[in-house]
Design an enzyme around this catalytic site. Structure first.
Site, PDB file in Angstrom:
ATOM      1  CG  HIS A 157      33.080  44.275  38.936  1.00 56.19           C
ATOM      2  ND1 HIS A 157      33.611  43.026  38.706  1.00 56.19           N
ATOM      3  CD2 HIS A 157      33.404  44.597  40.216  1.00 56.19           C
ATOM      4  CE1 HIS A 157      34.237  42.608  39.810  1.00 56.19           C
ATOM      5  NE2 HIS A 157      34.131  43.540  40.735  1.00 56.19           N
ATOM      6  CG  ASP A 206      39.498  44.192  42.473  1.00 49.58           C
ATOM      7  OD1 ASP A 206      39.399  45.346  42.924  1.00 49.58           O
ATOM      8  OD2 ASP A 206      38.687  43.274  42.751  1.00 49.58           O
ATOM      9  CG  HIS A 210      35.783  41.174  43.716  1.00 49.82           C
ATOM     10  ND1 HIS A 210      36.251  42.191  44.512  1.00 49.82           N
ATOM     11  CD2 HIS A 210      34.973  40.406  44.479  1.00 49.82           C
ATOM     12  CE1 HIS A 210      35.728  42.050  45.735  1.00 49.82           C
ATOM     13  NE2 HIS A 210      34.954  40.980  45.747  1.00 49.82           N
ATOM     14  CG  ASP A 240      39.381  43.848  46.271  1.00 53.60           C
ATOM     15  OD1 ASP A 240      40.383  43.579  45.572  1.00 53.60           O
ATOM     16  OD2 ASP A 240      38.266  44.117  45.775  1.00 53.60           O
TER      17      ASP A 240
HETATM   18 ZN    ZN Z   1      37.325  43.937  44.040  1.00 56.91          ZN
END
Ligand code: ZN
Length: 308
Positions: free
Chosen positions: A125, A162, A164, A245
């Site tokens: 991120h 991931d 996200h 995740d």
């Molecule tokens: Zn994540």
């Protein structure tokens, strides 16, 4: 396959407030899973600390200074909305980078076919100019740039599964066609980016997944978007932003994968790496916040890397 795992006790010293999902217990849970005898052939090495110059491969100096100034002398400090730092966080983050770079060197020197780096804080991120989403520096972007600059690699592929979207990695390589960035992620979900229409210089391939979907939807998206793009790109080197995740137990998302799905995806990337990249894969831990889901999935991923 020769597989190396880089780890370092400093990763446990990056402290976060009570109840924060990105916590030291994540690595302790993975360590327990790695005690199984099937991991005895795994070469486990201490990740070296990277120097601050490595940060500059993916971030301007101002970003490095901003992060350094946010590190407290004691206690825990909020760097931004959900990203926290403790006194050892800079050393942990620099060791995550050092491990990632050492992993790249290991596959290009022939010491290993593939490497997993069990580090925290995660990195995907972190944008050029912004720490966010538990991430200070973009480890995988720094690894990709290092592969290009130190080892003369022309085409690097980054696959990010991931749950996200890897907004930071996308930001850093937005106009760089020498790096292919492919991401599967839940949408809508934090950080909000990752639509199919975000294509950069034609090198960004997003495969958003709807909430409450599972294996079938993930595998279809992985085949039709990610594997197709990899076949066209023919990478010399594959990096994986390995977050776990998207596991059905994870508290931060609603995708219902199992450890089997990570085994399958790892196998597909090993196939691609065998065809075009002389087997070279480096995988970096990103998210994964249910301890059991993370430990099972990451251990399955590492065991698949070992078997090739
Ligand atoms: Zn994540």
């Amino acid at each position: 396959m020769t597989t190396i795992l880089f780890e370092n006790p400093i990763f446990l010293e990056h402290k976060v407030p009570e109840g924060h999902p990105e916590r030291p217990d994540r690595l302790k849970a993975l360590n327990l899973a790695l005690e199984h005898e099937r991991f005895s052939p795994l070469s486990r090495l201490e990740a070296p600390q990277g120097n601050e110059d490595l940060v500059l491969l993916a971030h301007p100096e101002q970003h490095l200074r901003t992060v350094m100034s946010a590190i407290p002398e004691e206690g825990i400090n909020a760097v931004e909305a959900d990203t926290y730092a403790s006194p050892a966080s800079l050393q942990a983050a620099l060791t995550g980078i050092g491990g990632a770079v050492a992993a790249v060197d290991a596959v290009f020197s022939g010491k290993a076919d593939n490497v997993f780096v069990a580090s925290r804080p995660p990195g995907h991120h972190a944008e050029k100019n912004k720490a966010m989403g538990f991430c200070f520096f973009n480890n995988i972007a720094i690894a990709a740039r290092h592969a290009q600059q130190r080892h003369g690699v022309e085409r690097v592929a980054i696959v990010d599964w991931d749950v996200h979207h890897g907004n930071g990695t996308q930001d850093i390589f937005w106009d760089d066609p020498s790096v292919l960035f492919c991401s599967t992620h839940q949408m809508p979900l934090y950080p909000g980016s990752g639509a199919k229409t975000e294509t950069g210089a034609g090198n960004i391939v997003n495969a958003p997944l709807s909430p409450d979907t599972g294996s079938e939807h993930f595998r279809e998206a992985f085949k039709s978007r990610v594997l197709t793009a990899l076949d066209d790109f023919r990478p010399d080197f594959i990096l994986i932003s390995a977050g776990f995740d998207a596991h059905h137990r994870d508290p931060l998302a609603q995708i219902n994968l199992t450890a089997e799905d990570f085994d399958w995806a790892t196998g597909r990337l090993l196939d691609v790496a065998g065809k075009t990249a002389n087997n070279r894969i480096v995988s970096l831990l990103e998210g994964g916040y249910d301890l059991q889901g993370l430990a099972e999935s990451a251990a399955t991923h590492i065991y698949r890397l070992m078997r090739g």
